[in-house]
Scaffold this motif. Sequence first.
Motif, PDB file in Angstrom:
ATOM      1  N   ASP A 199       0.859  -1.186   0.000  1.00 54.30           N
ATOM      2  CA  ASP A 199       0.000   0.000   0.000  1.00 54.30           C
ATOM      3  C   ASP A 199       0.896   1.238   0.000  1.00 54.30           C
ATOM      4  OD1 ASP A 199      -1.997   1.818   0.169  1.00 54.30           O
ATOM      5  OD2 ASP A 199      -2.593   1.332   2.210  1.00 54.30           O
ATOM      6  N   ARG A 200       0.729   2.095  -0.995  1.00 55.53           N
ATOM      7  CA  ARG A 200       1.593   3.274  -1.146  1.00 55.53           C
ATOM      8  C   ARG A 200       1.018   4.538  -0.484  1.00 55.53           C
ATOM      9  NH1 ARG A 200       5.639   0.218  -2.321  1.00 55.53           N
ATOM     10  NH2 ARG A 200       5.552  -0.838  -4.339  1.00 55.53           N
ATOM     11  N   LYS A 201      -0.208   4.475   0.024  1.00 55.11           N
ATOM     12  CA  LYS A 201      -0.881   5.695   0.475  1.00 55.11           C
ATOM     13  C   LYS A 201      -0.115   6.412   1.582  1.00 55.11           C
ATOM     14  CE  LYS A 201      -5.452   3.895  -0.707  1.00 55.11           C
ATOM     15  NZ  LYS A 201      -6.758   3.414  -0.180  1.00 55.11           N
ATOM     16  N   LEU A 202       0.483   5.666   2.496  1.00 58.42           N
ATOM     17  CA  LEU A 202       1.148   6.288   3.635  1.00 58.42           C
ATOM     18  C   LEU A 202       2.319   7.156   3.196  1.00 58.42           C
ATOM     19  CD1 LEU A 202       0.872   6.340   6.723  1.00 58.42           C
ATOM     20  CD2 LEU A 202       2.567   4.506   6.825  1.00 58.42           C
ATOM     21  N   ILE A 203       3.148   6.638   2.275  1.00 57.20           N
ATOM     22  CA  ILE A 203       4.328   7.409   1.871  1.00 57.20           C
ATOM     23  C   ILE A 203       3.992   8.475   0.832  1.00 57.20           C
ATOM     24  CG2 ILE A 203       5.944   5.563   2.470  1.00 57.20           C
ATOM     25  CD1 ILE A 203       6.199   4.971  -0.523  1.00 57.20           C
ATOM     26  N   THR A 204       3.029   8.197  -0.045  1.00 52.73           N
ATOM     27  CA  THR A 204       2.696   9.215  -1.046  1.00 52.73           C
ATOM     28  C   THR A 204       1.994  10.404  -0.394  1.00 52.73           C
ATOM     29  OG1 THR A 204       0.653   8.016  -1.593  1.00 52.73           O
ATOM     30  CG2 THR A 204       2.580   7.595  -2.981  1.00 52.73           C
ATOM     31  N   ALA A 205       1.190  10.149   0.637  1.00 51.57           N
ATOM     32  CA  ALA A 205       0.546  11.244   1.356  1.00 51.57           C
ATOM     33  C   ALA A 205       1.576  12.104   2.081  1.00 51.57           C
ATOM     34  CB  ALA A 205      -0.472  10.699   2.346  1.00 51.57           C
TER      35      ALA A 205
ATOM     36  N   GLY B  11       4.378  12.809   0.718  1.00 48.02           N
ATOM     37  CA  GLY B  11       5.103  13.537  -0.314  1.00 48.02           C
ATOM     38  C   GLY B  11       6.055  12.716  -1.141  1.00 48.02           C
ATOM     39  N   ALA B  12       6.220  11.433  -0.822  1.00 45.04           N
ATOM     40  CA  ALA B  12       7.138  10.585  -1.582  1.00 45.04           C
ATOM     41  C   ALA B  12       6.596  10.342  -2.986  1.00 45.04           C
ATOM     42  CB  ALA B  12       7.350   9.259  -0.866  1.00 45.04           C
ATOM     43  N   GLU B  13       7.478  10.375  -3.974  1.00 42.13           N
ATOM     44  CA  GLU B  13       7.072  10.201  -5.372  1.00 42.13           C
ATOM     45  C   GLU B  13       7.226   8.752  -5.815  1.00 42.13           C
ATOM     46  OE1 GLU B  13       9.229  12.930  -7.809  1.00 42.13           O
ATOM     47  OE2 GLU B  13       8.792  14.656  -6.535  1.00 42.13           O
ATOM     48  N   LEU B  14       6.364   8.348  -6.750  1.00 43.87           N
ATOM     49  CA  LEU B  14       6.437   7.021  -7.347  1.00 43.87           C
ATOM     50  C   LEU B  14       7.071   7.128  -8.732  1.00 43.87           C
ATOM     51  CD1 LEU B  14       2.886   5.621  -6.451  1.00 43.87           C
ATOM     52  CD2 LEU B  14       5.001   5.477  -5.114  1.00 43.87           C
ATOM     53  N   ASN B  15       7.498   5.999  -9.276  1.00 41.53           N
ATOM     54  CA  ASN B  15       8.075   6.018 -10.615  1.00 41.53           C
ATOM     55  C   ASN B  15       6.992   6.288 -11.667  1.00 41.53           C
ATOM     56  OD1 ASN B  15       6.701   3.607 -10.844  1.00 41.53           O
ATOM     57  ND2 ASN B  15       8.516   2.322 -10.834  1.00 41.53           N
ATOM     58  N   GLU B  16       7.386   6.346 -12.922  1.00 40.21           N
ATOM     59  CA  GLU B  16       6.466   6.755 -13.983  1.00 40.21           C
ATOM     60  C   GLU B  16       5.224   5.882 -14.086  1.00 40.21           C
ATOM     61  OE1 GLU B  16       8.631   6.947 -17.606  1.00 40.21           O
ATOM     62  OE2 GLU B  16       9.792   8.716 -17.044  1.00 40.21           O
ATOM     63  N   ASN B  17       5.379   4.579 -13.855  1.00 42.07           N
ATOM     64  CA  ASN B  17       4.206   3.697 -13.958  1.00 42.07           C
ATOM     65  C   ASN B  17       3.409   3.652 -12.663  1.00 42.07           C
ATOM     66  OD1 ASN B  17       5.740   2.057 -12.264  1.00 42.07           O
ATOM     67  ND2 ASN B  17       6.413   0.712 -13.920  1.00 42.07           N
ATOM     68  N   GLY B  18       3.873   4.357 -11.638  1.00 43.12           N
ATOM     69  CA  GLY B  18       3.141   4.435 -10.386  1.00 43.12           C
ATOM     70  C   GLY B  18       3.143   3.174  -9.563  1.00 43.12           C
TER      71      GLY B  18
ATOM     72  N   VAL C 123       9.590  -4.996   1.605  1.00 39.24           N
ATOM     73  CA  VAL C 123       8.603  -5.046   0.531  1.00 39.24           C
ATOM     74  C   VAL C 123       8.109  -3.660   0.145  1.00 39.24           C
ATOM     75  CG1 VAL C 123       6.303  -5.888  -0.077  1.00 39.24           C
ATOM     76  CG2 VAL C 123       7.894  -7.380   1.093  1.00 39.24           C
ATOM     77  N   ALA C 124       8.189  -2.710   1.073  1.00 39.81           N
ATOM     78  CA  ALA C 124       7.751  -1.344   0.768  1.00 39.81           C
ATOM     79  C   ALA C 124       8.501  -0.762  -0.424  1.00 39.81           C
ATOM     80  CB  ALA C 124       7.943  -0.447   1.989  1.00 39.81           C
ATOM     81  N   ALA C 125       9.688  -1.312  -0.730  1.00 42.07           N
ATOM     82  CA  ALA C 125      10.494  -0.815  -1.844  1.00 42.07           C
ATOM     83  C   ALA C 125      10.224  -1.560  -3.148  1.00 42.07           C
ATOM     84  CB  ALA C 125      11.983  -0.937  -1.496  1.00 42.07           C
ATOM     85  N   SER C 126       9.318  -2.526  -3.123  1.00 36.52           N
ATOM     86  CA  SER C 126       9.078  -3.332  -4.317  1.00 36.52           C
ATOM     87  C   SER C 126       8.160  -2.645  -5.294  1.00 36.52           C
ATOM     88  CB  SER C 126       8.479  -4.688  -3.917  1.00 36.52           C
ATOM     89  OG  SER C 126       7.166  -4.503  -3.422  1.00 36.52           O
ATOM     90  N   GLY C 127       8.066  -3.234  -6.480  1.00 33.96           N
ATOM     91  CA  GLY C 127       7.149  -2.736  -7.491  1.00 33.96           C
ATOM     92  C   GLY C 127       5.825  -3.461  -7.421  1.00 33.96           C
ATOM     93  N   LYS C 128       5.203  -3.651  -8.582  1.00 30.98           N
ATOM     94  CA  LYS C 128       3.896  -4.304  -8.630  1.00 30.98           C
ATOM     95  C   LYS C 128       3.969  -5.725  -8.095  1.00 30.98           C
ATOM     96  CE  LYS C 128       0.074  -5.235 -11.826  1.00 30.98           C
ATOM     97  NZ  LYS C 128      -0.397  -5.129 -13.225  1.00 30.98           N
TER      98      LYS C 128
END
Length: 328
Positions: A257-263, A265-272, A294-299
């Motif tokens: 789940d990316r919501k915690l870090i993106t909220a 301000g952390a950015e995701l790569n181009e494909n999100g 695992v927080a550093a993994s992709g899809k």
Amino acid sequence: MEDVIIIGAGPCGLSAGLELRKTGIDPLIIEKECVVHSIYLYPTYMQFFSTPELLEIGGYPFSTPHEKPYRIEALHYYRTVAERSKLRIESYRTVTAIEKKPDGHFELTVANRSGERYTAEAKHVIVATGYFDHPNLLGIPGEELPKVTHYYREAHPYTGMKVAVIGGSNSAIDAAMDLMKAGADVTVVYRGEGYSGVIKPWVLPIFESMVNKGRIRMLFRSQVIRIEETTITITQEGAERTLDNDFVLALTGFRPDRKLITAAGAELNENGESPIFHPETMETTVPGLYIAGVAASGKNANEVFIETGRLHGGMIARDIERKQKRSS
């Protein structure tokens, strides 16, 4: 004000805590469930693919008579490491938000089991959350029925039942084998053309033998499109079939789940699909905010395992130590 708060007390969060201890920092670890909750959710009798040496953290030896340890041994190991190292762990506390304040420190909003909220402050934050809370949903009618689960624990409840296992990874294959041994009528539904290349090499020949003997039904190039109380409907090579069914194990994997870090301000790569971070420090695009495991993994969350994620803590600890030396 804490020097470091680690979110998540899985193997990678514990490893980060132990590595920080070596630099003189005593971090606070906040965990929303129990210690190594993700391993607790593994099938009861699961055996790891990794050797014990590759699961060790903090220099604590992982002793086992087995070449590859079992889930219960891993639970005992990580629990014992946490106890003996006296890491500061606050269990059953959920971090709901991370905010970077104007002066550079972080303010975390935390909720306890009663829903009461409070704040915690830190100079640095490490997000080492897992992914078992977020299964990859099928998005089909009937997925919400009580007979459907995305988690497999053990075979006993399914004795004598018609069980559909959706997926073709190790978890699906292992579950199908267990279910067969317990007397379940097992059908594996997999969209792939053939057996997955990631299946454990010592398991695949046995599984193939059971399929060839008719003890497990294996359906390739197939998908479940509808689940009802007593049946499932699948499509296979353009044709629909309805099968009698009592339970569905949708073992289709999980996602972070990316919501915690993106909220925060952390950015995701181009494909999100994955966060942007420095590969040598694990620092995100928000200075002082790090990710581990695992927080550093992709899809595909399986691209980061314990044996690799446990190393993230050392990288982070060294970077924080360098920053503290520069500011002193």
